[in-house]
Design a protein around this motif. Structure first.
Motif, PDB file in Angstrom:
ATOM      1  N   SER A 169      -8.370   0.790  -2.594  1.00  0.00           N
ATOM      2  CA  SER A 169      -7.538   1.832  -1.996  1.00  0.00           C
ATOM      3  C   SER A 169      -8.352   3.052  -1.573  1.00  0.00           C
ATOM      4  CB  SER A 169      -6.460   2.283  -2.981  1.00  0.00           C
ATOM      5  OG  SER A 169      -5.671   1.201  -3.421  1.00  0.00           O
ATOM      6  N   ILE A 217       0.816  -1.212   0.000  1.00  0.00           N
ATOM      7  CA  ILE A 217       0.000   0.000   0.000  1.00  0.00           C
ATOM      8  C   ILE A 217       0.849   1.262   0.000  1.00  0.00           C
ATOM      9  CG2 ILE A 217      -0.245   0.059   2.523  1.00  0.00           C
ATOM     10  CD1 ILE A 217      -2.936   0.972  -0.142  1.00  0.00           C
ATOM     11  N   TRP A 231      -5.767   0.144   2.663  1.00  0.00           N
ATOM     12  CA  TRP A 231      -6.354  -0.960   1.903  1.00  0.00           C
ATOM     13  C   TRP A 231      -7.614  -1.474   2.585  1.00  0.00           C
ATOM     14  CZ3 TRP A 231      -5.227  -2.408  -2.886  1.00  0.00           C
ATOM     15  CH2 TRP A 231      -5.773  -3.596  -3.378  1.00  0.00           C
TER      16      TRP A 231
END
Length: 311
Positions: free
Chosen positions: A125, A82, A163
C-alpha cells in the motif's frame, strides 16, 4: 542505563536516535523497539492481536486487529479492497511515510504469519518503513518491559494510497504460471500433510496443491520450538535448495496467504531475493476456481480424509 538516557544529551545523540527509529529494518527485538520508542521520531506500534490488546499492550500502541487486513470467512486470504484499506489506515491514524512496527502475540511460530501478512499489506500500500517485533508481545513481556492497559485513540488522518502489485500474484497469474513450466518456482508454505493432499482448509473446495509446486513449510525459517523467526544465514544455499534459477519468478502460497506471508517475508525481506510474490487467496481461492491441482485425492479418499478429521 539505556543508551538513549545519555545519548540524548547532545545533538549527535538526537540524530542517532532519530536515525535508529527511522531505520529499524524488517525485524526488531524488544530491546531495540524499547529504545526506538524513546527517540524523537518514534515509530507507530500496531498491535494486531485483537482481544489481547485490552489485557496489556506496549504503551502508546494502537489496536489494529488482524481481521482488518483479511478477507471474508469463505476466502480469508482475499485482498481487502484498497478503498477499504485506505479508510482503515485513516482511522488508525497512519501516514505512509511514518515508521510502523507490527506486533502480534508471538506465542507460536504460526502467529508470525499474521504480522507478516499485515507487513506485506502495508508495504503493498506504499508504506516504506516497516518492522515486525520478532517474538511479538510475548517477547516484550519476556524482556520484562512495561505494558499499559490504557486504550489509545488515534488521531485520524486523510491519506491516499494505491496498491503496488509487484509482490502480489492473483489466481489468473498463478494459473498461467502452472502452465509455463520452468518460469516460476511455486512454493507451498504449508505443512506436508496439506501439500500431499491429506488435509485441506475448511473453506477449500478440495485438498491438493498447485501443479508443479514444491513444499517448503514456513516452519523451516524457525528453530525447533522457537516463536521468533530466524535470520537467513546463507542466501545462496537457500536459493540452491529451492532450485531458484536466474530470471525465475518466486511465488509463495498456502491455504489463505497466512503461512505464505511468513515465507514471503523471509525470502523477500530477510533474504533479499527481490520481488517475491505472495498469492493472497492461495489454495482456498484456487480450489474454489475449479482449476487443475496436484496431489488431489479422489472422491472416496477425500471423504476418508474428512471422516478422519484431517480437515
Amino acid at each position: 542505563m539505556k543508551l538513549y538516557a545519555f545519548a540524548t544529551a547532545s545533538a549527535f545523540g538526537l540524530f542517532a536516535n532519530a536515525a535508529l527509529a527511522a531505520g529499524l529494518g524488517p525485524l526488531v527485538t524488544a530491546a531495540e523497539l524499547d529504545t526506538a520508542l524513546e527517540a524523537p521520531q518514534a515509530p507507530i506500534v500496531l498491535d494486531i492481536r485483537g482481544g489481547g490488546y485490552e489485557a496489556g499492550h506496549i504503551e502508546g500502541a494502537i489496536s489494529a486487529p488482524y481481521g482488518l487486513f483479511r478477507g471474508p470467512a469463505d476466502n480469508p486470504g482475499q485482498l481487502v479492497p484498497i478503498e477499504k484499506l485506505e479508510a482503515t489506515y485513516e482511522e488508525l491514524g497512519l501516514q505512509p511515510d511514518q515508521p510502523v512496527v507490527i506486533v502480534s502475540q508471538g506465542d507460536t511460530d504460526t502467529d508470525f504469519g499474521a504480522a507478516a501478512r499485515v507487513y506485506w499489506t502495508l508495504k503493498s500500500s506504499g508504506f516504506s518503513e516497516l518492522s515486525i517485533l520478532n517474538g511479538g508481545a510475548q517477547a516484550w513481556a519476556n524482556a520484562g518491559l512495561p505494558v499499559s492497559t490504557e486504550q489509545v485513540t488515534p488521531q485520524p488522518t486523510d491519506i491516499s494510497v494505491s496498491w503496488d502489485d509487484r509482490w502480489t500474484a492473483e489466481t489468473e497469474d498463478v494459473a498461467k504460471l502452472t502452465e509455463e513450466q520452468g518460469k516460476a518456482v511455486l512454493l507451498d508454505a504449508r505443512p506436508a500433510e496439506f501439500f500431499e493432499g491429506q488435509k485441506a482448509h475448511d473453506a477449500a473446495a478440495r485438498p491438493g496443491t498447485l501443479p508443479g509446486a514444491q513444499n517448503h513449510a514456513y516452519t523451516e525459517f524457525f528453530q525447533p520450538g522457537a516463536t521468533a523467526i530466524s535470520p537467513v544465514a546463507d542466501v545462496d544455499a537457500l536459493k540452491s535448495k529451492l532450485g531458484l534459477q536466474e530470471g525465475q519468478q518466486l511465488v509463495s502460497f498456502c491455504n489463505t496467504g497466512h503461512w505464505a506471508a511468513t515465507n514471503w517475508f523471509a525470502l523477500n525481506e530477510l533474504a533479499g531475493l527481490g520481488d517475491v510474490k505472495l498469492y493472497p487467496g492461495s489454495m482456498v481461492e484456487y480450489s474454489q476456481a475449479g482449476l487443475d491441482m496436484d496431489n488431489a485425492p479422489g472422491l472416496f479418499k477425500n471423504l476418508l480424509n474428512q471422516f478422519g478429521g484431517s480437515n
